[in-house]
Design a protein around this motif. Sequence first.
Motif, PDB file in Angstrom:
ATOM      1  N   MET A 130      76.624 -25.695  16.539  1.00 52.22           N
ATOM      2  CA  MET A 130      76.713 -25.642  15.274  1.00 52.22           C
ATOM      3  C   MET A 130      77.812 -26.658  14.678  1.00 52.22           C
ATOM      4  O   MET A 130      78.861 -26.721  15.278  1.00 52.22           O
ATOM      5  CB  MET A 130      77.340 -23.974  14.541  1.00 52.22           C
ATOM      6  CG  MET A 130      77.364 -23.924  13.234  1.00 52.22           C
ATOM      7  SD  MET A 130      75.671 -23.929  12.265  1.00 52.22           S
ATOM      8  CE  MET A 130      74.931 -22.447  12.552  1.00 52.22           C
ATOM      9  N   ARG A 175      71.096 -23.900   8.007  1.00 49.28           N
ATOM     10  CA  ARG A 175      71.393 -23.200   9.052  1.00 49.28           C
ATOM     11  C   ARG A 175      70.288 -23.522  10.416  1.00 49.28           C
ATOM     12  O   ARG A 175      70.805 -23.613  11.492  1.00 49.28           O
ATOM     13  CB  ARG A 175      71.363 -21.741   8.838  1.00 49.28           C
ATOM     14  CG  ARG A 175      71.638 -20.596   9.956  1.00 49.28           C
ATOM     15  CD  ARG A 175      71.842 -19.277   9.641  1.00 49.28           C
ATOM     16  NE  ARG A 175      72.119 -18.684  10.970  1.00 49.28           N
ATOM     17  CZ  ARG A 175      73.207 -17.778  10.868  1.00 49.28           C
ATOM     18  NH1 ARG A 175      73.845 -17.627   9.745  1.00 49.28           N
ATOM     19  NH2 ARG A 175      73.794 -17.367  11.947  1.00 49.28           N
ATOM     20  N   PHE A 179      73.553 -26.733  10.791  1.00 50.05           N
ATOM     21  CA  PHE A 179      74.484 -27.322   9.820  1.00 50.05           C
ATOM     22  C   PHE A 179      74.972 -26.555   8.906  1.00 50.05           C
ATOM     23  O   PHE A 179      74.364 -25.737   7.965  1.00 50.05           O
ATOM     24  CB  PHE A 179      73.575 -28.555   9.166  1.00 50.05           C
ATOM     25  CG  PHE A 179      74.156 -29.460   8.195  1.00 50.05           C
ATOM     26  CD1 PHE A 179      74.798 -30.856   8.545  1.00 50.05           C
ATOM     27  CD2 PHE A 179      74.510 -29.135   6.969  1.00 50.05           C
ATOM     28  CE1 PHE A 179      75.406 -31.746   7.887  1.00 50.05           C
ATOM     29  CE2 PHE A 179      75.196 -30.141   6.332  1.00 50.05           C
ATOM     30  CZ  PHE A 179      75.654 -31.372   6.459  1.00 50.05           C
ATOM     31  N   TYR A 180      76.260 -26.151   9.001  1.00 53.72           N
ATOM     32  CA  TYR A 180      76.941 -25.106   8.286  1.00 53.72           C
ATOM     33  C   TYR A 180      77.309 -25.457   6.806  1.00 53.72           C
ATOM     34  O   TYR A 180      77.247 -26.719   6.527  1.00 53.72           O
ATOM     35  CB  TYR A 180      78.200 -24.854   8.967  1.00 53.72           C
ATOM     36  CG  TYR A 180      79.353 -23.591   8.443  1.00 53.72           C
ATOM     37  CD1 TYR A 180      78.796 -22.268   9.031  1.00 53.72           C
ATOM     38  CD2 TYR A 180      80.262 -23.726   7.949  1.00 53.72           C
ATOM     39  CE1 TYR A 180      79.820 -21.220   8.498  1.00 53.72           C
ATOM     40  CE2 TYR A 180      81.052 -22.901   7.510  1.00 53.72           C
ATOM     41  CZ  TYR A 180      80.640 -21.528   7.726  1.00 53.72           C
ATOM     42  OH  TYR A 180      81.413 -20.320   7.423  1.00 53.72           O
ATOM     43  N   TRP A 196      83.990 -19.609  15.273  1.00 54.92           N
ATOM     44  CA  TRP A 196      82.515 -19.815  15.717  1.00 54.92           C
ATOM     45  C   TRP A 196      82.403 -20.047  17.271  1.00 54.92           C
ATOM     46  O   TRP A 196      81.735 -19.181  17.987  1.00 54.92           O
ATOM     47  CB  TRP A 196      81.607 -20.811  14.875  1.00 54.92           C
ATOM     48  CG  TRP A 196      80.099 -20.638  14.956  1.00 54.92           C
ATOM     49  CD1 TRP A 196      79.285 -20.046  14.049  1.00 54.92           C
ATOM     50  CD2 TRP A 196      79.292 -21.091  16.006  1.00 54.92           C
ATOM     51  NE1 TRP A 196      78.111 -20.189  14.569  1.00 54.92           N
ATOM     52  CE2 TRP A 196      77.719 -20.794  15.710  1.00 54.92           C
ATOM     53  CE3 TRP A 196      79.581 -21.711  17.406  1.00 54.92           C
ATOM     54  CZ2 TRP A 196      76.713 -21.084  16.470  1.00 54.92           C
ATOM     55  CZ3 TRP A 196      78.379 -22.094  17.832  1.00 54.92           C
ATOM     56  CH2 TRP A 196      77.055 -21.583  17.638  1.00 54.92           C
ATOM     57  N   LYS A 207      76.476 -21.958  23.605  1.00 56.72           N
ATOM     58  CA  LYS A 207      76.633 -22.885  22.379  1.00 56.72           C
ATOM     59  C   LYS A 207      77.998 -23.231  22.288  1.00 56.72           C
ATOM     60  O   LYS A 207      79.081 -22.630  22.342  1.00 56.72           O
ATOM     61  CB  LYS A 207      76.081 -22.140  21.401  1.00 56.72           C
ATOM     62  CG  LYS A 207      74.597 -21.881  21.430  1.00 56.72           C
ATOM     63  CD  LYS A 207      74.085 -21.097  20.192  1.00 56.72           C
ATOM     64  CE  LYS A 207      72.680 -20.394  20.295  1.00 56.72           C
ATOM     65  NZ  LYS A 207      72.829 -19.315  21.074  1.00 56.72           N
TER      66      LYS A 207
ATOM     67  N   GLY B  69      84.567 -17.836  10.828  1.00 61.93           N
ATOM     68  CA  GLY B  69      83.610 -18.427  11.712  1.00 61.93           C
ATOM     69  C   GLY B  69      83.089 -17.489  12.739  1.00 61.93           C
ATOM     70  O   GLY B  69      81.820 -17.687  12.963  1.00 61.93           O
ATOM     71  N   GLU B 108      72.196 -18.256   3.646  1.00 61.41           N
ATOM     72  CA  GLU B 108      72.176 -18.718   5.137  1.00 61.41           C
ATOM     73  C   GLU B 108      73.415 -18.021   6.183  1.00 61.41           C
ATOM     74  O   GLU B 108      72.953 -17.803   7.121  1.00 61.41           O
ATOM     75  CB  GLU B 108      72.288 -20.162   5.192  1.00 61.41           C
ATOM     76  CG  GLU B 108      70.653 -20.623   4.550  1.00 61.41           C
ATOM     77  CD  GLU B 108      70.749 -21.906   5.161  1.00 61.41           C
ATOM     78  OE1 GLU B 108      69.546 -22.549   5.385  1.00 61.41           O
ATOM     79  OE2 GLU B 108      71.400 -22.879   5.343  1.00 61.41           O
ATOM     80  N   PHE B 109      74.399 -18.172   5.303  1.00 61.33           N
ATOM     81  CA  PHE B 109      75.592 -17.772   5.941  1.00 61.33           C
ATOM     82  C   PHE B 109      76.536 -16.712   5.239  1.00 61.33           C
ATOM     83  O   PHE B 109      76.523 -16.548   4.190  1.00 61.33           O
ATOM     84  CB  PHE B 109      76.579 -18.784   6.220  1.00 61.33           C
ATOM     85  CG  PHE B 109      76.053 -19.832   7.148  1.00 61.33           C
ATOM     86  CD1 PHE B 109      76.106 -19.845   8.657  1.00 61.33           C
ATOM     87  CD2 PHE B 109      75.346 -20.986   6.362  1.00 61.33           C
ATOM     88  CE1 PHE B 109      75.508 -20.807   9.369  1.00 61.33           C
ATOM     89  CE2 PHE B 109      74.765 -22.079   7.416  1.00 61.33           C
ATOM     90  CZ  PHE B 109      74.910 -21.995   8.460  1.00 61.33           C
TER      91      PHE B 109
END
Lengths: 411, 338
Positions: A130, A175, A179-180, A196, A207, B69, B108-109
């Motif tokens: 990510m 996503r 790509f955050y 993350w 990951k 995160g 999406e998040f």
Amino acid sequence: MTVPNRPTLSLHIPEPSARPGEAPSFAQFDFGTAGAVRRPDSAEPETAMRDLPYELIRVLDEDGKAVGPWNPRLSPDVLKRGLRAMLLTRIFDDRLFRAHRQGKTSFYMKSTGEEAIGAAQSMMLGAGDMCFPTYRVLSWLMARDYPVVQLANQIFSNADDPIKGRQLPMMFSARDYGFYSLSGNLGTRFGHAVGWAMASAYKHDDKIAIAYVGDGTTAEGDFHEALTFASVYQAPVILCVTNNQWAISSFVGFAGGDKTTFAAKATAYALPGLRVDGNDFLAVWAATEWAAERARSNRGATLIEFFTYRVAGHSTSDDPTKYRPLDEPEKWPLGDPIVRLRDHLIAIGEWDAERHQALVDDVTQAVKDGVKQAEAVGTLGQSKPDIATMFEDIFAEPDWRICEERKTMGL
Amino acid sequence: MTAMNLIQALNSALDVMLEHDPNVLIFGEDVGYFGGVFRVTDKLQEKYGATRCFDTPISEGGIIATAIGMGAYGLRPVAEIQFADYILPAYDQLVSEAARLRYRSGGEFSAPITVRSPYGGGIFGGQTHSQSPEAIFAHVTGLKTVIPSNPYDAKGLLIAAIECDDPVIFLEPKRIYNGPFDGRPDTQVKTWAGHPQADVPEGHYTVPLGKAAIAREGDEVTVLAYGTMVHVALAGIADSGVDAELIDLRSIVPLDIDTIVASVKKTGRCVIFHEASRFGGFGAELSALVQERCFDHLQSPIDRVAGWDMPYPHAFEWDYFPGPRRLAEALKRAMEYN
């Protein structure tokens, strides 16, 4: 009584080496030599590599040859794909910058001169990793074939905008492309990448995360916090500083970058710090590969400074000729990343002017087609997503306030 | 059922969730080996291991950034900020990131995080261990803000918060950690022993976010309160001799507007009671909502009894703190209005 022999105090305000009307000067930098920097094994302890933050890792030399221990020995096919991603970014930027001038959107930010960074890293890292980007990492998406039309739809905030018209142009979220979600406030996602990555380690996943800040944002507390957490928990993350010399009109001196390197900040956190020519696709790739190997082997984070230059203005709202010499971008000693990769492909006999022009034509057409398709949906103000969607995604389920307000609008 | 104080009830909620969901993990300053300065995470590291419950650097911004995160990855982190007074370095993360991540990314998040933090006064904590910052979270759309008033609710609400897909600010009234407090500092300290809401189930249960409780039924005035002030209000109501209905909001976002409106329509009077200073406090929003929705039913002006508009003053704690006497006076004023 003795009077100490010292001057009165005076306040220091840093100044860049040249201002408009003056000749650009880069005498303050040591650019080193391609191939000259050693490449320790990525498994070595950080204490054994404290020279690296003060070096400049370069692979491509002045003749377009790949030299030295950091040469990642990439296949010509990979190099050509990288060149394509960088060209896509450059040509898309130019076209959308013009679209802004034509009133088709509210805002735009180019990554001219910095295309090698996102492109090489996007290609080098895995699909499940990510990226926590800045707004100058468009080439990450280009290298993963994110549809041009979708980028343009976002920039036009039109009915097909994949993030539903909620963000300024360039503040993408993708996503499925690793790509955050971007935001215009700086540095706040650096720590998300660390969290993350810690989650990935917690789940015994394979990951890793990668995050970016610019040179200016290293002055934010978020930068320090992220490095502290990354170090304390040995998070599998690559933390990048894209040092493009300018933060809007403020030169690197306002982030302390005239006194030391940004890579050197890593040492205080006991993290490896690499300083890399950001305009050298091969050097970017090699440094990323090294840091990714270290991260995936449970050896923790690496800070990489990409030494580069912001060729364009900060955004469509900026005029860099007001604060730096007009010709400073073209005089940048490390050149243009696209030209350098093209010349390397030519030097190894894999490319020529004709094929390059064909690629430029092909990419230009692809950008034109994609943007035209988006324009057919509508540019800013001509088209937007269904207004009712404005009330969605505020919470997982809307509460009564949102339902009532939506109703008030007759939706 | 087991008798628990509020700390034990919160500890039990965390224990249940660590057991129940491998994606739940807990971190914050001093929460690991030591078990937290208020003991809310006591023995959780010993029971579940260091990766499930661990200490962090003294970095509230870093703690919340890390939690976001992790949430984006798919975990359900529970972060502790040792005192709500210290949450401000994380405010940017909560406002600019946690609250907006789902919206700005088009879904999406998201950040399904829970931020626990002891808050409120009454412990001689001075201005850095006493504040009630709930209004600054309630104002930020995208955050939920929960404040329990007793052990049973605390456990059920905390489990609901952890299971919630949105970011939740969970403010723990530290004055009532060990026992209910009626707002009279000179009377003997009570424990939760024998209190009906200190009877807490051992296992998993939830108290839904956005559902208020009627802590006392009455016909003459509606009192809106949450956290410690629910207990102070009971004392003030008893002193006043007014038959007031006391609503314990339990969460201020989402807000149980229906329960509030039904009660004010019944009583025709409303007094809002909170510890936080008055100007721009959450009481201002409550007052506006009641006025908008119950205007024709009101028989007296809506009143607010709150902390004075000043930094929390150490030596003057009991002059600042809105005790039962001030509420009783407000209730009588409401009844005498014509």
